[in-house]
Design a protein around this motif. Structure first.
Motif, PDB file in Angstrom:
ATOM      1  N   THR A 199      57.655 -20.585 -33.751  1.00 18.58           N
ATOM      2  CA  THR A 199      56.754 -19.620 -33.139  1.00 18.58           C
ATOM      3  C   THR A 199      55.898 -20.330 -32.112  1.00 18.58           C
ATOM      4  OG1 THR A 199      55.182 -17.830 -33.598  1.00 18.58           O
ATOM      5  CG2 THR A 199      54.834 -19.924 -34.750  1.00 18.58           C
ATOM      6  N   ASN A 200      55.236 -19.556 -31.258  1.00 11.68           N
ATOM      7  CA  ASN A 200      54.238 -20.096 -30.340  1.00 11.68           C
ATOM      8  C   ASN A 200      52.860 -19.503 -30.599  1.00 11.68           C
ATOM      9  OD1 ASN A 200      55.832 -21.892 -28.817  1.00 11.68           O
ATOM     10  ND2 ASN A 200      56.627 -20.219 -27.579  1.00 11.68           N
ATOM     11  N   VAL A 201      52.761 -18.610 -31.561  1.00 17.31           N
ATOM     12  CA  VAL A 201      51.498 -17.924 -31.831  1.00 17.31           C
ATOM     13  C   VAL A 201      51.248 -17.878 -33.338  1.00 17.31           C
ATOM     14  CG1 VAL A 201      50.176 -15.793 -31.577  1.00 17.31           C
ATOM     15  CG2 VAL A 201      51.754 -16.492 -29.765  1.00 17.31           C
ATOM     16  N   CYS A 202      50.076 -18.340 -33.760  1.00 24.86           N
ATOM     17  CA  CYS A 202      49.682 -18.292 -35.174  1.00 24.86           C
ATOM     18  C   CYS A 202      48.265 -17.758 -35.288  1.00 24.86           C
ATOM     19  CB  CYS A 202      49.709 -19.686 -35.812  1.00 24.86           C
ATOM     20  SG  CYS A 202      51.337 -20.397 -36.053  1.00 24.86           S
ATOM     21  N   SER A 203      47.987 -17.121 -36.404  1.00 25.27           N
ATOM     22  CA  SER A 203      46.603 -16.803 -36.744  1.00 25.27           C
ATOM     23  C   SER A 203      46.314 -17.354 -38.139  1.00 25.27           C
ATOM     24  CB  SER A 203      46.347 -15.296 -36.712  1.00 25.27           C
ATOM     25  OG  SER A 203      47.064 -14.630 -37.736  1.00 25.27           O
ATOM     26  N   ILE A 204      45.074 -17.775 -38.352  1.00 25.90           N
ATOM     27  CA  ILE A 204      44.621 -18.245 -39.659  1.00 25.90           C
ATOM     28  C   ILE A 204      43.352 -17.469 -39.988  1.00 25.90           C
ATOM     29  CG2 ILE A 204      43.823 -20.184 -41.044  1.00 25.90           C
ATOM     30  CD1 ILE A 204      45.373 -22.053 -39.210  1.00 25.90           C
ATOM     31  N   GLN A 205      43.417 -16.639 -40.999  1.00 22.99           N
ATOM     32  CA  GLN A 205      42.243 -15.897 -41.438  1.00 22.99           C
ATOM     33  C   GLN A 205      41.630 -16.613 -42.625  1.00 22.99           C
ATOM     34  OE1 GLN A 205      42.476 -11.586 -41.862  1.00 22.99           O
ATOM     35  NE2 GLN A 205      41.089 -11.650 -43.618  1.00 22.99           N
ATOM     36  N   PHE A 206      40.431 -17.171 -42.410  1.00 20.83           N
ATOM     37  CA  PHE A 206      39.729 -17.869 -43.477  1.00 20.83           C
ATOM     38  C   PHE A 206      38.836 -16.870 -44.208  1.00 20.83           C
ATOM     39  CE2 PHE A 206      36.223 -20.185 -45.362  1.00 20.83           C
ATOM     40  CZ  PHE A 206      36.866 -21.240 -45.996  1.00 20.83           C
ATOM     41  N   SER A 207      39.112 -16.641 -45.483  1.00 18.06           N
ATOM     42  CA  SER A 207      38.394 -15.701 -46.319  1.00 18.06           C
ATOM     43  C   SER A 207      38.543 -14.279 -45.766  1.00 18.06           C
ATOM     44  CB  SER A 207      36.910 -16.110 -46.446  1.00 18.06           C
ATOM     45  OG  SER A 207      36.272 -15.345 -47.459  1.00 18.06           O
ATOM     46  N   GLU A 208      37.614 -13.407 -46.121  1.00 18.28           N
ATOM     47  CA  GLU A 208      37.698 -12.006 -45.688  1.00 18.28           C
ATOM     48  C   GLU A 208      36.271 -11.517 -45.419  1.00 18.28           C
ATOM     49  OE1 GLU A 208      36.256 -10.126 -48.473  1.00 18.28           O
ATOM     50  OE2 GLU A 208      36.116 -12.185 -49.190  1.00 18.28           O
ATOM     51  N   THR A 209      36.130 -10.250 -45.128  1.00 17.84           N
ATOM     52  CA  THR A 209      34.869  -9.766 -44.586  1.00 17.84           C
ATOM     53  C   THR A 209      33.693  -9.853 -45.553  1.00 17.84           C
ATOM     54  OG1 THR A 209      33.918  -7.955 -43.277  1.00 17.84           O
ATOM     55  CG2 THR A 209      35.214  -7.353 -45.233  1.00 17.84           C
ATOM     56  N   GLN A 210      33.938  -9.970 -46.874  1.00 20.03           N
ATOM     57  CA  GLN A 210      32.857 -10.159 -47.824  1.00 20.03           C
ATOM     58  C   GLN A 210      32.609 -11.642 -48.133  1.00 20.03           C
ATOM     59  OE1 GLN A 210      30.711  -8.006 -48.945  1.00 20.03           O
ATOM     60  NE2 GLN A 210      31.661  -6.192 -48.053  1.00 20.03           N
ATOM     61  N   ALA A 211      33.367 -12.530 -47.483  1.00 18.23           N
ATOM     62  CA  ALA A 211      33.170 -13.982 -47.622  1.00 18.23           C
ATOM     63  C   ALA A 211      33.041 -14.393 -49.083  1.00 18.23           C
ATOM     64  CB  ALA A 211      31.942 -14.440 -46.825  1.00 18.23           C
ATOM     65  N   VAL A 257      46.553 -20.379 -31.147  1.00 14.23           N
ATOM     66  CA  VAL A 257      46.150 -20.243 -32.548  1.00 14.23           C
ATOM     67  C   VAL A 257      44.814 -19.509 -32.586  1.00 14.23           C
ATOM     68  CG1 VAL A 257      45.635 -21.396 -34.717  1.00 14.23           C
ATOM     69  CG2 VAL A 257      47.314 -22.412 -33.147  1.00 14.23           C
ATOM     70  N   LEU A 258      44.800 -18.353 -33.233  1.00 12.79           N
ATOM     71  CA  LEU A 258      43.580 -17.572 -33.418  1.00 12.79           C
ATOM     72  C   LEU A 258      43.090 -17.772 -34.849  1.00 12.79           C
ATOM     73  CD1 LEU A 258      41.601 -15.345 -32.325  1.00 12.79           C
ATOM     74  CD2 LEU A 258      43.137 -13.690 -33.411  1.00 12.79           C
ATOM     75  N   ILE A 259      41.790 -18.053 -35.010  1.00 15.05           N
ATOM     76  CA  ILE A 259      41.206 -18.311 -36.326  1.00 15.05           C
ATOM     77  C   ILE A 259      40.014 -17.387 -36.537  1.00 15.05           C
ATOM     78  CG2 ILE A 259      40.074 -20.035 -37.792  1.00 15.05           C
ATOM     79  CD1 ILE A 259      41.582 -22.198 -36.273  1.00 15.05           C
ATOM     80  N   TYR A 260      39.877 -16.911 -37.757  1.00  7.53           N
ATOM     81  CA  TYR A 260      38.716 -16.108 -38.132  1.00  7.53           C
ATOM     82  C   TYR A 260      37.894 -16.832 -39.185  1.00  7.53           C
ATOM     83  CZ  TYR A 260      36.152 -12.745 -41.048  1.00  7.53           C
ATOM     84  OH  TYR A 260      35.203 -12.108 -41.797  1.00  7.53           O
ATOM     85  N   HIS A 261      36.566 -16.904 -38.951  1.00  9.47           N
ATOM     86  CA  HIS A 261      35.599 -17.357 -39.943  1.00  9.47           C
ATOM     87  C   HIS A 261      34.652 -16.198 -40.233  1.00  9.47           C
ATOM     88  CE1 HIS A 261      35.895 -21.971 -38.922  1.00  9.47           C
ATOM     89  NE2 HIS A 261      36.984 -21.496 -39.515  1.00  9.47           N
ATOM     90  N   PRO A 262      34.297 -15.950 -41.487  1.00  9.97           N
ATOM     91  CA  PRO A 262      33.531 -14.748 -41.822  1.00  9.97           C
ATOM     92  C   PRO A 262      32.030 -14.850 -41.596  1.00  9.97           C
ATOM     93  CG  PRO A 262      34.005 -15.973 -43.819  1.00  9.97           C
ATOM     94  CD  PRO A 262      34.690 -16.702 -42.697  1.00  9.97           C
ATOM     95  N   ASN A 263      31.435 -13.681 -41.311  1.00  6.53           N
ATOM     96  CA  ASN A 263      29.983 -13.441 -41.453  1.00  6.53           C
ATOM     97  C   ASN A 263      29.080 -14.188 -40.483  1.00  6.53           C
ATOM     98  OD1 ASN A 263      29.693 -12.730 -45.047  1.00  6.53           O
ATOM     99  ND2 ASN A 263      31.004 -11.854 -43.492  1.00  6.53           N
ATOM    100  N   GLY A 264      29.587 -14.558 -39.310  1.00  3.98           N
ATOM    101  CA  GLY A 264      28.737 -15.115 -38.271  1.00  3.98           C
ATOM    102  C   GLY A 264      27.978 -16.357 -38.668  1.00  3.98           C
ATOM    103  N   LYS A 265      26.710 -16.450 -38.224  1.00  8.91           N
ATOM    104  CA  LYS A 265      25.883 -17.627 -38.507  1.00  8.91           C
ATOM    105  C   LYS A 265      24.410 -17.268 -38.334  1.00  8.91           C
ATOM    106  CE  LYS A 265      25.529 -19.587 -33.859  1.00  8.91           C
ATOM    107  NZ  LYS A 265      24.056 -19.348 -33.815  1.00  8.91           N
TER     108      LYS A 265
END
Length: 453
Positions: free
Chosen positions: A308-320, A58-66
């Motif tokens: 499936t054996n592979v998922c991605s979850i994109q949380f929000s987008e690049t402008q958060a 499972v690949l996850i994206y969180h925007p804009n670092g920290k």
């Protein structure tokens, strides 16, 4: 493609040609053999690896670092810091890392941060890391991979425009993959052909039955070939037969599990209690975390059902553009209800950012808990990335990277490292049992990291 991959590919192609020639001498038409996945599967390490274990990613994206010190001051990373505290109950299974974000997106090109730069950052036909893994892990499932979104449109909960879809994390041969942008749409799409046995009047066989039929056809083809082969080819055939038998048993077990769950009436909850089916989710509202948990439940259900054996979850987008003060008990109250993560946090009230990071990490913690509840975590790797490091000033340093897994060999911890975040992808592949030369180099070799024993 690197030199090792190139040599591996040439050797594989040479062996395949010799195998096809020998099969032709046995009386099988060359056109049939060249079109048949059987010959490729016998020789292709991609298929062989996929047959050895039912690993999941499972690949996850969180925007804009920290912010630089959001994980703890003094150059340390503290799992009990405000930002990471939701993950603390899973500390023995989590590596909370601070790394340099390679190819930072800076409000764009999220797919580069997701590993699609491969060996060559100018490669327009490259794949994101989840798609690379799905080239192996997705060979034996109805969906090679699933892409899910949480408030990932240009304006929080709205449907993504073509532009924001294109700017997402998922890439297949250089082209963006669309994601199911809310949980209810995801359920309707993923579970509409739920793999139960067809009832009278149904249009055709279920996904499981189609796959079982394919395995049966492979076994019959093996029986026909075995009497005509030399010793070398028989050895390869025996290995392939064993792999097909394992896959056949797994597919049958998945179908039996689903049918057993249906006999009790309904698909029920989020696959708890051993059932297998679509989870029950609330209508999409103003809470990004509620929707995050719903999409996590969709992902877990799809993994459990063998879809499936592979998922991605994109949380929000690049402008958060999502809004952290959602009016729930989890709300980030340091922001006004109308303020979003990017303008209200990064460029408005940076002191609220640790709480914003904690809000997002509650979604990760929920996913981990659900994977554990369904006995899937022991075979799963979860990797959380961002397209920036220090997000206030759009720097590549101090980037938040999280890896969680129950697979043997995983080393948990919390630490600041200076190497590129893409180095961690090699560790992910190691945990998943993948090799950099799989499928002729379609899984990139990103070097070594520090989370694998």
């Amino acid at each position: 493609m690197n030199k090792i991959t190139e040599r591996t590919t040439k050797a594989l192609n040479s062996s395949r040609r010799r195998f096809l020639e020998n099969m032709g001498k046995c009386g099988l038409p060359s056109a049939f053999l060249r079109a048949s996945p059987l010959a490729t599967a016998i020789l292709g390490s991609r298929y062989a690896q996929a047959a050895t274990a039912d690993k999941k990613f499972v690949l996850i994206y969180h925007p804009n670092g920290k912010p630089e010190d959001a994980y703890g001051g003094g150059g340390t990373v503290n799992i009990n810091s405000t930002a990471l505290k939701p993950l603390a109950p899973h500390a023995s299974d989590v590596a909370a890392l601070e790394m340099t974000i390679s190819m930072p997106g800076n409000h764009g090109n999220l797919w580069l941060a997701a590993g699609a730069s491969s060996y060559n950052s100018q490669d327009v036909k490259s794949n994101s890391v989840n798609v690379q893994a799905s080239n192996v892990l997705g060979n034996n499932t109805p969906f090679r991979s699933l892409q899910l979104g949480v408030f990932s449109g240009d304006n929080a909960g709205t449907e993504p425009t073509s532009g924001s879809q294109t700017a997402g994390i998922d890439r297949l041969k250089g082209s963006p993959l669309a994601r199911e942008w809310n949980s209810q749409r995801a359920i309707a799409s993923i579970f509409r052909d739920t793999p139960a046995a067809p009832s009278p009047g149904d249009s055709g066989p279920s996904a499981f039955q189609r796959r079982l039929s394919a395995y049966d056809a492979n076994m019959k083809a093996l029986d026909a070939l075995e009497r005509k082969l030399g010793q070398d080819e028989k050895s390869k055939l025996a290995n392939h037969r064993a792999a097909v038998e394992r896959l056949q048993k797994r597919a049958q077990a998945k179908q039996d599990e689903f049918l057993a769950s249906q006999s009790g009436g309904g698909t029920g909850g989020s696959t708890g209690g051993g059932s297998c089916g679509a989870p029950s989710v609330s209508p999409v509202g103003n809470s990004a975390l509620t929707e995050y948990k719903a999409q996590a439940d969709v992902a877990v259900a799809a993994l459990k059902c063998g879809l499936t054996n592979v998922c991605s979850i994109q949380f929000s987008e690049t402008q958060a553009s999502w809004k952290p003060n959602d009016g729930t008990a989890d709300a980030v109250t340091a922001l006004n209800a109308g303020q979003d993560h990017h303008n209200g946090g990064n460029h408005g009230n940076p002191a609220a950012l640790p709480d914003i990071l904690a809000y997002m990490n509650k979604g990760v913690a929920h996913l981990i808990a659900q994977l554990k509840q369904e006995d899937l975590f022991k075979d799963t790797v979860v990797c959380v990335i961002s397209e920036m490091g220090e997000g206030i000033n759009h720097l590549s340093s101090h980037g938040p990277i999280t890896v969680a897994s129950g697979i043997n060999g995983f080393r948990a911890g919390a630490k600041r490292v200076t190497n590129s975040h893409t180095d961690v992808f090699a560790d992910v592949f190691t945990l998943l049992g993948l090799e950099s030369s799989v499928g002729g180099g379609q899984v990139g070799n990103y070097g070594t990291g520090g989370i694998v024993v």
